[in-house]
Design an enzyme around this catalytic site. Sequence first.
Site, PDB file in Angstrom:
ATOM      1  N   ASN A   1     -13.427   4.204  -0.633  1.00 13.39           N
ATOM      2  CA  ASN A   1     -12.673   2.974  -0.339  1.00 13.39           C
ATOM      3  C   ASN A   1     -13.854   2.212   0.865  1.00 13.39           C
ATOM      4  O   ASN A   1     -13.792   2.307   1.933  1.00 13.39           O
ATOM      5  CB  ASN A   1     -11.691   3.467   0.545  1.00 13.39           C
ATOM      6  CG  ASN A   1     -10.676   2.302   1.075  1.00 13.39           C
ATOM      7  OD1 ASN A   1     -11.096   1.058   0.726  1.00 13.39           O
ATOM      8  ND2 ASN A   1      -9.664   2.326   1.757  1.00 13.39           N
TER       9      ASN A   1
ATOM     10  N   CYS B   1     -11.317  -1.708   2.238  1.00 13.81           N
ATOM     11  CA  CYS B   1     -10.270  -2.078   3.067  1.00 13.81           C
ATOM     12  C   CYS B   1     -10.361  -3.267   3.754  1.00 13.81           C
ATOM     13  O   CYS B   1     -11.565  -3.362   4.576  1.00 13.81           O
ATOM     14  CB  CYS B   1     -10.060  -0.785   3.915  1.00 13.81           C
ATOM     15  SG  CYS B   1      -8.419  -1.131   5.185  1.00 13.81           S
TER      16      CYS B   1
ATOM     17  N   THR C   1      -6.639  -4.560  -1.961  1.00  9.31           N
ATOM     18  CA  THR C   1      -5.797  -5.826  -1.407  1.00  9.31           C
ATOM     19  C   THR C   1      -6.629  -6.963  -1.338  1.00  9.31           C
ATOM     20  O   THR C   1      -7.702  -6.953  -0.818  1.00  9.31           O
ATOM     21  CB  THR C   1      -5.074  -5.422  -0.225  1.00  9.31           C
ATOM     22  OG1 THR C   1      -5.716  -5.148   0.805  1.00  9.31           O
ATOM     23  CG2 THR C   1      -3.770  -4.393  -0.519  1.00  9.31           C
TER      24      THR C   1
ATOM     25  N   GLY D   1      -3.264  -3.136  -8.950  1.00  9.27           N
ATOM     26  CA  GLY D   1      -2.796  -4.393  -8.243  1.00  9.27           C
ATOM     27  C   GLY D   1      -1.739  -4.967  -9.175  1.00  9.27           C
ATOM     28  O   GLY D   1      -1.683  -5.526  -9.967  1.00  9.27           O
TER      29      GLY D   1
ATOM     30  N   GLY E   1       0.455   0.979  -6.521  1.00 11.31           N
ATOM     31  CA  GLY E   1       0.655   0.920  -5.045  1.00 11.31           C
ATOM     32  C   GLY E   1       2.172   0.813  -4.539  1.00 11.31           C
ATOM     33  O   GLY E   1       3.055   1.524  -4.464  1.00 11.31           O
ATOM     34  N   THR E   2       2.159  -0.630  -4.275  1.00 12.20           N
ATOM     35  CA  THR E   2       3.487  -1.191  -3.706  1.00 12.20           C
ATOM     36  C   THR E   2       4.671  -0.582  -4.322  1.00 12.20           C
ATOM     37  O   THR E   2       5.475  -0.601  -3.772  1.00 12.20           O
ATOM     38  CB  THR E   2       3.148  -2.618  -3.725  1.00 12.20           C
ATOM     39  OG1 THR E   2       1.912  -3.150  -2.847  1.00 12.20           O
ATOM     40  CG2 THR E   2       4.265  -3.205  -2.982  1.00 12.20           C
TER      41      THR E   2
HETATM   42  C1  LIG Z   1       0.469  -0.154   3.297  1.00  5.30           C
HETATM   43  C2  LIG Z   1      -0.657   0.002   2.284  1.00  5.30           C
HETATM   44  C3  LIG Z   1      -1.773   0.879   2.763  1.00  5.30           C
HETATM   45  C4  LIG Z   1      -2.820   0.973   1.883  1.00  5.30           C
HETATM   46  N1  LIG Z   1      -3.818   1.792   2.566  1.00  5.30           N
HETATM   47  C5  LIG Z   1      -5.059   1.965   1.704  1.00  5.30           C
HETATM   48  C6  LIG Z   1      -5.836   3.116   1.905  1.00  5.30           C
HETATM   49  O1  LIG Z   1      -5.751   3.591   2.942  1.00  5.30           O
HETATM   50  N2  LIG Z   1      -6.930   2.982   1.137  1.00  5.30           N
HETATM   51  C7  LIG Z   1      -7.259   2.375   0.192  1.00  5.30           C
HETATM   52  O2  LIG Z   1      -8.156   2.618  -0.655  1.00  5.30           O
HETATM   53  N3  LIG Z   1      -6.321   1.285  -0.263  1.00  5.30           N
HETATM   54  C8  LIG Z   1      -5.092   1.108   0.513  1.00  5.30           C
HETATM   55  N4  LIG Z   1      -4.360   0.245   0.298  1.00  5.30           N
HETATM   56  C9  LIG Z   1      -4.507  -0.501  -1.104  1.00  5.30           C
HETATM   57  C10 LIG Z   1      -3.803   0.258  -2.318  1.00  5.30           C
HETATM   58  O3  LIG Z   1      -4.156   1.386  -2.689  1.00  5.30           O
HETATM   59  C11 LIG Z   1      -4.112  -0.832  -3.399  1.00  5.30           C
HETATM   60  O4  LIG Z   1      -5.325  -1.042  -3.674  1.00  5.30           O
HETATM   61  C12 LIG Z   1      -3.312  -2.174  -3.113  1.00  5.30           C
HETATM   62  O5  LIG Z   1      -1.952  -2.048  -2.683  1.00  5.30           O
HETATM   63  C13 LIG Z   1      -3.028  -2.927  -4.681  1.00  5.30           C
HETATM   64  O6  LIG Z   1      -2.256  -2.257  -5.395  1.00  5.30           O
HETATM   65  P1  LIG Z   1      -0.718  -2.694  -5.509  1.00  5.30           P
HETATM   66  O7  LIG Z   1      -0.388  -4.018  -5.692  1.00  5.30           O
HETATM   67  O8  LIG Z   1      -0.257  -1.698  -6.578  1.00  5.30           O
HETATM   68  O9  LIG Z   1       0.120  -2.089  -4.179  1.00  5.30           O
HETATM   69  C14 LIG Z   1      -2.980   0.046   0.936  1.00  5.30           C
HETATM   70  C15 LIG Z   1      -2.068  -0.663   0.358  1.00  5.30           C
HETATM   71  C16 LIG Z   1      -1.058  -0.754   1.135  1.00  5.30           C
HETATM   72  C17 LIG Z   1       0.169  -1.646   0.608  1.00  5.30           C
END
Ligand SMILES: Cc1cc2nc3c(=O)[nH]c(=O)nc-3n(C[C@H](O)[C@H](O)[C@H](O)COP(=O)(O)O)c2cc1C
Lengths: 254, 254, 304, 304
Positions: free
Chosen positions: C127, C130, C193, C243, C265-266
Site C-alpha cells: 500500500n 494511502c 482513495t 473503486g 471496498g465501501t
Molecule cells: C475506511 C477505509 C479504510 C481503508 N483502509 C485502507 C487500508 O488500510 N489499506 C489500503 O490499501 N486501502 C485502504 N482503503 C482503500 C480501499 O482499499 C479502496 O482502495 C478504496 O476504498 C476504493 O475502493 P471502494 O470504492 O470499493 O471502497 C480504505 C478505504 C476505506 C473506505
Amino acid sequence: MRSGVVLANEAIGGGYRHMAVNCPEIAKEVKDGQVVHIKVKDGNEPLLRRPFSVYLYDREAGTVEFVYAVKGAGTKIMAGYEPGDEIDLLGPTGKAYELKEGAKKIAILGRGVGIVSLVSLGVSAAGKGLRVEAILSGKTPDHVFGRKVLESSAAVVHEVYDADGSSDVENVRKILERSRQEGAIDQIFVCGSKRLGKLAYDFSQEHGIDGYISLEERMACGIGVCYVCVCKTTKGYQRVCKDGPVFPLAEVYG
Amino acid sequence: MRSGVVLANEAIGGGYRHMAVNCPEIAKEVKDGQVVHIKVKDGNEPLLRRPFSVYLYDREAGTVEFVYAVKGAGTKIMAGYEPGDEIDLLGPTGKAYELKEGAKKIAILGRGVGIVSLVSLGVSAAGKGLRVEAILSGKTPDHVFGRKVLESSAAVVHEVYDADGSSDVENVRKILERSRQEGAIDQIFVCGSKRLGKLAYDFSQEHGIDGYISLEERMACGIGVCYVCVCKTTKGYQRVCKDGPVFPLAEVYG
Amino acid sequence: MMERISLKVNIAGVELQNPVMPASGTFGMESAEYVDCSKLGAIVPKSFTLKPQQGNPPPRVAETSCGMLNAVGIQNKGLEYFLSVTLPFFEKYGVPVIASVSAYSEEDFMTIIKELNKKKTALIELNVSCPNLKEGGKAFGQSAEETYKIVKAAKSVSEIPLITKLSPNVTDITEIALAAESAGTDAVSLVNTFLGMAIDINTMRPKLGKITGGLSGPAIKPIALRMVWQVAQKVKIPVIGLGGIASGADAIEFILAGATAVQVGTGNFVRPDIMEKIISEIEDYLRKKNISDINQIIGGVIIE
Amino acid sequence: MMERISLKVNIAGVELQNPVMPASGTFGMESAEYVDCSKLGAIVPKSFTLKPQQGNPPPRVAETSCGMLNAVGIQNKGLEYFLSVTLPFFEKYGVPVIASVSAYSEEDFMTIIKELNKKKTALIELNVSCPNLKEGGKAFGQSAEETYKIVKAAKSVSEIPLITKLSPNVTDITEIALAAESAGTDAVSLVNTFLGMAIDINTMRPKLGKITGGLSGPAIKPIALRMVWQVAQKVKIPVIGLGGIASGADAIEFILAGATAVQVGTGNFVRPDIMEKIISEIEDYLRKKNISDINQIIGGVIIE
Ligand SMILES: Cc1cc2nc3c(=O)[nH]c(=O)nc-3n(C[C@H](O)[C@H](O)[C@H](O)COP(=O)(O)O)c2cc1C
Ligand SMILES: Cc1cc2nc3c(=O)[nH]c(=O)nc-3n(C[C@H](O)[C@H](O)[C@H](O)COP(=O)(O)OP(=O)(O)OC[C@H]3O[C@@H](n4cnc5c(N)ncnc54)[C@H](O)[C@@H]3O)c2cc1C
Ligand SMILES: Cc1cc2nc3c(=O)[nH]c(=O)nc-3n(C[C@H](O)[C@H](O)[C@H](O)COP(=O)(O)OP(=O)(O)OC[C@H]3O[C@@H](n4cnc5c(N)ncnc54)[C@H](O)[C@@H]3O)c2cc1C
Ligand SMILES: Cc1cc2nc3c(=O)[nH]c(=O)nc-3n(C[C@H](O)[C@H](O)[C@H](O)COP(=O)(O)O)c2cc1C
Ligand code: FES
Ligand code: FES
C-alpha cells in the site's frame, strides 16, 4: 420547472405504463410530438431528468398523458408513482410535428414506445378533418397501444406484429401502398424504428412528399445548451432536444 | 442483513418518531443497549447505513422498536415508512449494558435520543426485580419519552427539562443523591449527554460503583472492521460499533 | 446451456477460485460472521504497519453523494498481531491471503516483508497509496520514482509475489504503473482513495478530524474504471481493479476494462455479504452470455 | 436582524453582484428562458474555438452514480458566432460576461484574445483543461509548463483580465495553479471534469462514443473542494470554485474553502433555474449566521 400531480399510472401490458398527470401549464402549451423531462425523484440518484414524449393532452382539463416502458432505474421509480404524487416536470421542449398547409391525408408509422409521440398528432390531424392512416408496430399485440384513441378520432389503424411476421417492412410498405392507392398521402411521420424510418424516407422520396421522423438520444439538459444529445444529420450534428426530436427524414436518411 | 417489516411509525412529539418493526431474528438475539443499522433506502444515496439503538424488543412477538429523531436525509426517508414496508437491517451489533451479578438497584440517566438505549435496560432490570431509578432529561417535556414503559415495569421515573431548569446537572445530582440515601445504587448507566456522563462518572467514583456510558460516533461498517467510529478512551481509540457503544465510564472520563 | 462456468483467475502464479476479494481496510475478522470467507477469491485484511498505530483523531468519516470520505490513518495492531492472530485466523478458510503492507520508509517495508517471507502469505499488497498517512495527503505512490524505489527494494527481499496498490491522485497513472512494473511488481491494484474534503457549513469546520480524507464508493467508479482501462493497455502484469464496485455488473465493467480480479471496498460496509452476491452475479452474466471461462472477457471491452 | 447583506465579490477588478455563475458548457442562450440572467453574478457561455467545430461522435453522455460523463468535444459555432450572436445576446442582461476560450495552440488562443480585446468582455476564462479534445483525454492544463506557456502568451496580448480554468486530472493542482499565477493569470477557476469511463456490459462497449469523457456532478464535489482549498492556500489571486455544486450549502462549502466565486455546471441540467435558488440560499445562510458581507467568509473554514 413545473409541478404536476399524478392522476393515474397503470400498467397497460407489454411492460408499458400509462400515466396521466395534471399540469395545466404544460397542457396549455404542448404541441404534438413535444417532450417533457421528468426528474423522477429528488436528490442525485438518478441525477438526470428522463425525457418522455407527450402521448395525449387535454388543454381544457389541464392534463397530460404519457406512455412509458419500464426499463432502468428511473422508469422503475416512475412505476411506483401513485395518484396524488407530485412530480417535477420540465417542458414542453423541442420541435413539434407540423401539418402542412392544405394536407388532406397523412400516414403515421410508430413502433413500440415510438408510437407515443405520434398519437396526439393522429388525433389532432383527424380532428382537423384530415384522413389519418396509422400503422402501429410492435413485438406482440401487447406492445401496441393507442388504437382506440386513434380510431375514436376517425383514424384508420393497422396493427402489425413481429409475432406473426406482419411487422415486416415489406408488409408495412404494402399497407402504405394500398392506402396511397385509395388516396394520395401528403405527409408521412415515423417514430421508434430505424427500419421504418428508412421505409418512410424511401416512400417519401418516391412520391415526392414530406416526411418526418422523431429521434431519441441520451440527454442531459433537455433544453439545448449542453450538446450531448446530438444525432448525425446532413446538416452535421444536431441536438435532438432542441433542433429535434422531429427532423425531416431527408436530414436523417439523405 | 435481515429483513424487517414496519408495523408502525408514528410521530411522538419533539421531532421524534416511534417505529415498531417485525424482525424475529433480531428480537430473539438483541440485548439491552445494542444497535441495529438501517439501510434506509436501496441504492447509493444515502450510501451508508444509519445506526439506531433498540428501544424495546419482544422476543415472543418478534418485534423490535426504535425511537429516532428526524434530522438529515436518512431519517427523513425513514419518517416516510409506512406499515407493511420492508426494511433492511443489520444487527444487533455492539456491546450491551450488563447488569452486575447481585446488583439490587441501578440508576439510568438518559437525555434526548440518548434515552432510547436505556429503556429496555430499565425494563429488563425492573423485570428481574431490581430497583430502577430513571432520570430522563430533555429540552422540553416533548423531548422526553419512555416514562410509561418504565413506570409500568416498576421503575421510578424523574423527568427533567431545560425549559424549567430542572435538567441542570446540580439538580440531577440532587435527585441521584436523594435516591442513594433511600438505598445504595449498585450501577449507573448513562446515554445522550457528555455532562450527564461526567456527573455519572463523578458519582460512580465517589461511591465506588460501576458505571457505563453509551456513546455515538459516525459509522461506516457498523461491525468493527473499518475503524472510522472510534472514540478516545484511556485504552486508546476504541470502536464505538464493536468495542462499544457501551463503555465503562472510567475508560471515557478517567 | 453451459456445463460449467470457470471463474478461476491467476494473479502472479496464484490461482484464485474467482476474481472477487475485499479491498484492504474494509474487511476484517468480524466480517467472517457475515460472509463465507471460503467462497472468496482471496482475502485481504486491513493494511498493517511495522508497529501498532493509533490512527487519526475522529471524526474519521463523512458521507458524500454516492460516496464517503475516510481518514482512519491505518489504525492497526502492527505486524506481530497480523502474524500471530489475523493471518492464522484467515488461513483456515483455505483461500489465498494477501497481506496488505503499509509503511513510512523503504526499510520498514523490507523489514515487514522479511517477516512475511517466513509465513508465506499467498501474495503481498504494497500500500504505497494511502492518502491518510503523510501530511497533506501525499503518498509514495504519487511519484513514479518513489514507487520504483520502494517496489525495487521490496522485490529485492520478497519471496512472495508482490501487488503494488496505486494512488489515483496522479496526472498519469500509467506512468506509475509502468514504474512499478519495471521495478518488478508482479501485479498492480488500483485505485486507492481520492483525496477529498467536506466542510460542515454550520460549524464552519472540516467534517474530518484530519481535514482531508480518502473518497471511495460508487462516486469514484467512472474515474477508477478509466484508470484500470488505461493501465491494462500499458502493462503486461495482471491488474486488479477497484473503486466503487457494488454489484456483479460493476465488477464486469472492470474485468472488461482489463482487470484480472476485482476488490470490493465501501460496498462491504453497505452489505457485509456483498461479495458473495457479486460472485454469483458474475457467474449469471457469463451464463447468460454463454461464456464458459471468465478469462475470455478480461480486457474484452470492444473498441470500434 | 440585519439591514442588508452584501453578496458582492470582486474578481480581478470586476465586481460581481453575487458569487454565482454558470460553468462553461452547461448554460446557453436557451437558458435565458428558464433563469433570469440579470440576477447572476456573471454569465459564462460555452467555450468556443477559433473555427466552428462539430465535436465528438455520439453517444456523448452517460449517467453515473451521482454524476455524469460527457464527451461533447466542444461542439461550437466558433469565435465569429460568439462575437456576433452570443456576446450581444448576453450583454443585454447587464452582468459581466466571461468568454470561455478553448484552443489547440498558443497561437489560436492569442488570435481569439486579440478579437475579444476589441469587444471588451468583462473577463476571459482560458479553458486549458478540457479532457475531450486531445487524444487520450490529455489537456494542456495537466502540465505546469504548458499551462505557464499558454497563460504567458495569452497574457501578453490580453487587455482583459484572465481566469485560467484548471484540470483536476493532476498529481498536485497547486503546482499548476502557481504556474498559472506566475505566468500572470488574474484568477483561477477549478475544477474542470475528471477523466472517466463507463462500459455497457451488455454490448461490451464503452458507453461514450469517444470511449472516455469528463465526470461532473455531485460525485466529484469532495475532490473538487479539496483542490479549491489547497489552491486557495497557495495563490494570492482569486479562486473560482466548482465541481458538483447544486445548492447554496454546496456553494458555501467552496466559499469557506477559499473560493471568491462559484460556478454551477451539471446542476443546471437538473434545474435550469438552480442558480437563482443558490443565490437566495447563500443569502439565507448569511442572514442566519448574522454575517453582513460574504467576503467575511471567503476562506473562512476553521482549522483547529
Ligand atoms: C475506511 C477505509 C479504510 C481503508 N483502509 C485502507 C487500508 O488500510 N489499506 C489500503 O490499501 N486501502 C485502504 N482503503 C482503500 C480501499 O482499499 C479502496 O482502495 C478504496 O476504498 C476504493 O475502493 P471502494 O470504492 O470499493 O471502497 C480504505 C478505504 C476505506 C473506505
Ligand atoms: C425525445 C425522447 C422521447 C422519449 N419518449 C419516450 C416515451 O414516450 N416513452 C418511453 O417509454 N420512453 C421514451 N423515451 C426513452 C426514455 O427517455 C428512456 O426509456 C428513459 O430515459 C430510461 O430511463 P431509465 O432510468 O429507466 O433507464 P436507464 O437505462 O437507467 O437510464 C440511464 C440514462 O440513460 C438515458 N436513457 C436510457 N434509455 C434511453 C433512451 N431510449 N433514450 C434516451 N435516453 C435514454 C436515461 O435518460 C438516463 O440518463 C424517449 C427518449 C427521448 C430522447
Ligand atoms: C450507537 C448509536 C446509536 C444511535 N441511536 C440512535 C437512536 O436510538 N435514535 C436516534 O434518533 N438516533 C440515534 N443515533 C443517531 C443516528 O444514527 C443519527 O441521527 C442518524 O444517523 C442521522 O442520519 P441522517 O441521515 O438523518 O442524518 P445526516 O446528517 O444526513 O447523516 C449523515 C451521516 O452522518 C451520520 N450521522 C449523523 N448524525 C449522527 C449521529 N448523531 N451519530 C452517528 N452518526 C451520525 C449518518 O449516519 C450518516 O452517515 C445513534 C447513533 C449511534 C452511533
Ligand atoms: C456537458 C458538459 C459540457 C462542458 N463543456 C465545457 C466547456 O465547453 N468548457 C469548459 O471549460 N468546461 C466545460 N465543462 C465543464 C464544466 O464547466 C465544469 O467544469 C464541470 O462540469 C464541473 O462542474 P459541475 O460538477 O458543476 O458540472 C462541461 C461540462 C459538461 C457536463
Ligand atoms: S440534452 Fe442538452 S443539448 Fe440536448
Ligand atoms: S463503523 Fe466500522 S469499525 Fe465501527
